[in-house]
Design an enzyme around this catalytic site. Sequence first.
Site, PDB file in Angstrom:
ATOM      1  N   THR A   1       0.846  -1.195   0.000  1.00 42.42           N
ATOM      2  CA  THR A   1       0.000   0.000   0.000  1.00 42.42           C
ATOM      3  C   THR A   1       0.881   1.245   0.000  1.00 42.42           C
ATOM      4  O   THR A   1       1.988   1.222   0.535  1.00 42.42           O
ATOM      5  CB  THR A   1      -0.937   0.037   1.235  1.00 42.42           C
ATOM      6  OG1 THR A   1      -1.678   1.259   1.222  1.00 42.42           O
ATOM      7  CG2 THR A   1      -0.193  -0.058   2.549  1.00 42.42           C
TER       8      THR A   1
ATOM      9  N   ASN B   1      -0.467   3.902   1.297  1.00 47.24           N
ATOM     10  CA  ASN B   1      -1.169   4.702   2.296  1.00 47.24           C
ATOM     11  C   ASN B   1      -0.675   4.347   3.705  1.00 47.24           C
ATOM     12  O   ASN B   1      -1.009   3.293   4.252  1.00 47.24           O
ATOM     13  CB  ASN B   1      -2.676   4.427   2.145  1.00 47.24           C
ATOM     14  CG  ASN B   1      -3.518   5.280   3.054  1.00 47.24           C
ATOM     15  OD1 ASN B   1      -3.140   5.557   4.189  1.00 47.24           O
ATOM     16  ND2 ASN B   1      -4.676   5.687   2.552  1.00 47.24           N
TER      17      ASN B   1
ATOM     18  N   ASP C   1      -8.450  -2.873  -0.541  1.00 43.45           N
ATOM     19  CA  ASP C   1      -9.172  -1.844  -1.269  1.00 43.45           C
ATOM     20  C   ASP C   1     -10.318  -1.388  -0.382  1.00 43.45           C
ATOM     21  O   ASP C   1     -11.077  -2.216   0.132  1.00 43.45           O
ATOM     22  CB  ASP C   1      -9.672  -2.376  -2.617  1.00 43.45           C
ATOM     23  CG  ASP C   1      -9.903  -1.227  -3.583  1.00 43.45           C
ATOM     24  OD1 ASP C   1      -9.144  -0.240  -3.549  1.00 43.45           O
ATOM     25  OD2 ASP C   1     -10.867  -1.290  -4.366  1.00 43.45           O
TER      26      ASP C   1
ATOM     27  N   PHE D   1      -6.991   9.879   8.370  1.00 39.01           N
ATOM     28  CA  PHE D   1      -6.592  10.285   7.012  1.00 39.01           C
ATOM     29  C   PHE D   1      -7.841  10.274   6.138  1.00 39.01           C
ATOM     30  O   PHE D   1      -8.935   9.869   6.580  1.00 39.01           O
ATOM     31  CB  PHE D   1      -5.522   9.332   6.464  1.00 39.01           C
ATOM     32  CG  PHE D   1      -5.999   7.912   6.296  1.00 39.01           C
ATOM     33  CD1 PHE D   1      -6.531   7.472   5.091  1.00 39.01           C
ATOM     34  CD2 PHE D   1      -5.937   7.021   7.359  1.00 39.01           C
ATOM     35  CE1 PHE D   1      -6.987   6.163   4.953  1.00 39.01           C
ATOM     36  CE2 PHE D   1      -6.385   5.708   7.229  1.00 39.01           C
ATOM     37  CZ  PHE D   1      -6.911   5.282   6.014  1.00 39.01           C
ATOM     38  N   GLY D   2      -7.677  10.687   4.912  1.00 37.05           N
ATOM     39  CA  GLY D   2      -8.749  10.591   3.921  1.00 37.05           C
ATOM     40  C   GLY D   2     -10.051  11.248   4.365  1.00 37.05           C
ATOM     41  O   GLY D   2     -10.071  12.411   4.793  1.00 37.05           O
TER      42      GLY D   2
ATOM     43  N   ASP E   1     -11.780  10.656   6.960  1.00 37.70           N
ATOM     44  CA  ASP E   1     -12.034  10.580   8.410  1.00 37.70           C
ATOM     45  C   ASP E   1     -12.664  11.848   9.007  1.00 37.70           C
ATOM     46  O   ASP E   1     -13.570  11.739   9.837  1.00 37.70           O
ATOM     47  CB  ASP E   1     -10.746  10.233   9.177  1.00 37.70           C
ATOM     48  CG  ASP E   1     -10.411   8.747   9.087  1.00 37.70           C
ATOM     49  OD1 ASP E   1     -11.296   7.967   8.681  1.00 37.70           O
ATOM     50  OD2 ASP E   1      -9.279   8.380   9.425  1.00 37.70           O
TER      51      ASP E   1
ATOM     52  N   LYS F   1     -10.614   4.369  16.739  1.00 38.84           N
ATOM     53  CA  LYS F   1     -11.028   4.043  15.360  1.00 38.84           C
ATOM     54  C   LYS F   1     -10.921   2.532  15.139  1.00 38.84           C
ATOM     55  O   LYS F   1     -11.792   1.920  14.516  1.00 38.84           O
ATOM     56  CB  LYS F   1     -10.178   4.811  14.350  1.00 38.84           C
ATOM     57  CG  LYS F   1     -10.598   4.545  12.901  1.00 38.84           C
ATOM     58  CD  LYS F   1      -9.813   5.342  11.871  1.00 38.84           C
ATOM     59  CE  LYS F   1     -10.152   4.865  10.456  1.00 38.84           C
ATOM     60  NZ  LYS F   1      -9.322   5.479   9.416  1.00 38.84           N
TER      61      LYS F   1
ATOM     62  N   HIS G   1     -14.084  -0.363   9.603  1.00 38.58           N
ATOM     63  CA  HIS G   1     -14.144  -1.335   8.509  1.00 38.58           C
ATOM     64  C   HIS G   1     -12.821  -2.086   8.394  1.00 38.58           C
ATOM     65  O   HIS G   1     -12.779  -3.300   8.282  1.00 38.58           O
ATOM     66  CB  HIS G   1     -14.478  -0.610   7.202  1.00 38.58           C
ATOM     67  CG  HIS G   1     -13.584   0.575   6.902  1.00 38.58           C
ATOM     68  ND1 HIS G   1     -13.242   1.510   7.853  1.00 38.58           N
ATOM     69  CD2 HIS G   1     -12.927   0.946   5.770  1.00 38.58           C
ATOM     70  CE1 HIS G   1     -12.430   2.412   7.295  1.00 38.58           C
ATOM     71  NE2 HIS G   1     -12.228   2.091   6.041  1.00 38.58           N
ATOM     72  N   ARG G   2     -11.723  -1.326   8.452  1.00 38.06           N
ATOM     73  CA  ARG G   2     -10.392  -1.948   8.313  1.00 38.06           C
ATOM     74  C   ARG G   2     -10.071  -2.831   9.503  1.00 38.06           C
ATOM     75  O   ARG G   2      -9.513  -3.922   9.340  1.00 38.06           O
ATOM     76  CB  ARG G   2      -9.331  -0.839   8.172  1.00 38.06           C
ATOM     77  CG  ARG G   2      -7.896  -1.343   8.084  1.00 38.06           C
ATOM     78  CD  ARG G   2      -6.967  -0.285   7.556  1.00 38.06           C
ATOM     79  NE  ARG G   2      -7.470   0.221   6.297  1.00 38.06           N
ATOM     80  CZ  ARG G   2      -8.127   1.390   6.156  1.00 38.06           C
ATOM     81  NH1 ARG G   2      -8.284   2.200   7.177  1.00 38.06           N
ATOM     82  NH2 ARG G   2      -8.595   1.746   4.982  1.00 38.06           N
TER      83      ARG G   2
HETATM   84  P1  ITT Z   1      -3.485   1.963  -1.597  1.00 38.10           P
HETATM   85  O1  ITT Z   1      -4.400   1.660  -2.753  1.00 38.10           O
HETATM   86  O2  ITT Z   1      -2.065   2.205  -1.996  1.00 38.10           O
HETATM   87  O3  ITT Z   1      -3.611   0.953  -0.499  1.00 38.10           O
HETATM   88  P2  ITT Z   1      -5.225   4.255  -1.296  1.00 38.10           P
HETATM   89  O4  ITT Z   1      -5.245   5.390  -0.320  1.00 38.10           O
HETATM   90  O5  ITT Z   1      -5.273   4.570  -2.752  1.00 38.10           O
HETATM   91  O6  ITT Z   1      -3.969   3.363  -0.928  1.00 38.10           O
HETATM   92  P3  ITT Z   1      -7.829   2.912  -1.456  1.00 38.10           P
HETATM   93  O7  ITT Z   1      -7.866   2.943  -2.938  1.00 38.10           O
HETATM   94  O8  ITT Z   1      -8.258   1.653  -0.796  1.00 38.10           O
HETATM   95  O9  ITT Z   1      -6.362   3.238  -0.913  1.00 38.10           O
HETATM   96  O10 ITT Z   1      -8.606   4.083  -0.741  1.00 38.10           O
HETATM   97  C1  ITT Z   1      -9.746   4.664  -1.201  1.00 38.10           C
HETATM   98  C2  ITT Z   1      -9.890   6.074  -0.686  1.00 38.10           C
HETATM   99  O11 ITT Z   1     -10.664   6.031   0.511  1.00 38.10           O
HETATM  100  C3  ITT Z   1      -8.596   6.829  -0.364  1.00 38.10           C
HETATM  101  O12 ITT Z   1      -8.729   8.182  -0.746  1.00 38.10           O
HETATM  102  C4  ITT Z   1      -8.496   6.732   1.137  1.00 38.10           C
HETATM  103  O13 ITT Z   1      -7.875   7.875   1.687  1.00 38.10           O
HETATM  104  C5  ITT Z   1      -9.964   6.656   1.559  1.00 38.10           C
HETATM  105  N1  ITT Z   1     -10.070   5.814   2.746  1.00 38.10           N
HETATM  106  C6  ITT Z   1      -9.837   4.484   2.831  1.00 38.10           C
HETATM  107  N2  ITT Z   1      -9.947   4.052   4.082  1.00 38.10           N
HETATM  108  C7  ITT Z   1     -10.247   5.140   4.826  1.00 38.10           C
HETATM  109  C8  ITT Z   1     -10.439   5.373   6.193  1.00 38.10           C
HETATM  110  O14 ITT Z   1     -10.300   4.394   7.078  1.00 38.10           O
HETATM  111  N3  ITT Z   1     -10.722   6.604   6.588  1.00 38.10           N
HETATM  112  C9  ITT Z   1     -10.820   7.617   5.718  1.00 38.10           C
HETATM  113  N4  ITT Z   1     -10.623   7.507   4.413  1.00 38.10           N
HETATM  114  C10 ITT Z   1     -10.329   6.278   3.965  1.00 38.10           C
END
Ligand code: ITT
Length: 179
Positions: free
Chosen positions: A6, A8, A60, A136-137, A139, A157, A162-163
Amino acid sequence: MIYFVTGNKGKFVEARAIIDDLEQRNIGYTEVQADSLEEVATFGIAEVMRKLASPAIIEDAGLFIDHLQGFPGVYSAYVFDTIGNQGILKLMAGVENRRAVFRSVVCYGEPGMEPRFFRGEMEGRIGYAPRGEGGFGYDPIFEVEERTLGEMSLEEKNRISHRARSMMALKEWLDLGRP
Ligand code: ITT
């Protein structure tokens, strides 16, 4: 030892708190355009197995918003990198039904073995403004019982996410000796 492929760091830190034996590898893989997280992961793990030939997982994840018929869903990464949280909040302006679900699909691969999938979900609501500096993302805009994930510690968290659920399912299977 299992590689978690990953880019991330946030994902890795959360997963590592559940499974000790993980090591992050940021070698990338193609995220195909597909209708489901499982399909994206199936193509991804095949590519990772060709590159690494050792036990590895990919994950994913996506945010599925009820009012937007599941958008951004499998497009969550692209949508986050383009319109971001402010863009989602704009799409949700004035919308009463704020229900949303985070989904995680973890795919475990090992040379010579069919890939295995582990899933997790978390229900919540899209807030009205970003809150919190954690995580992140998405959140800061995803609320569970009045607080956003951005306002929670990693431990909090990981009690509900989900994770955490998909990683716990993977851990149980690993602890059973990969039946
Ligand atoms: P990898 O594919 O390299 O693992 P990525 O960040 O691209 O990293 P995803 O395609 O699975 O991973 O992520 C989808 C999006 O959803 C991405 O913008 C993440 O930041 C967001 N996301 C995933 N899990 C999250 C979480 O637990 N909290 C907030 N945002 C999340």
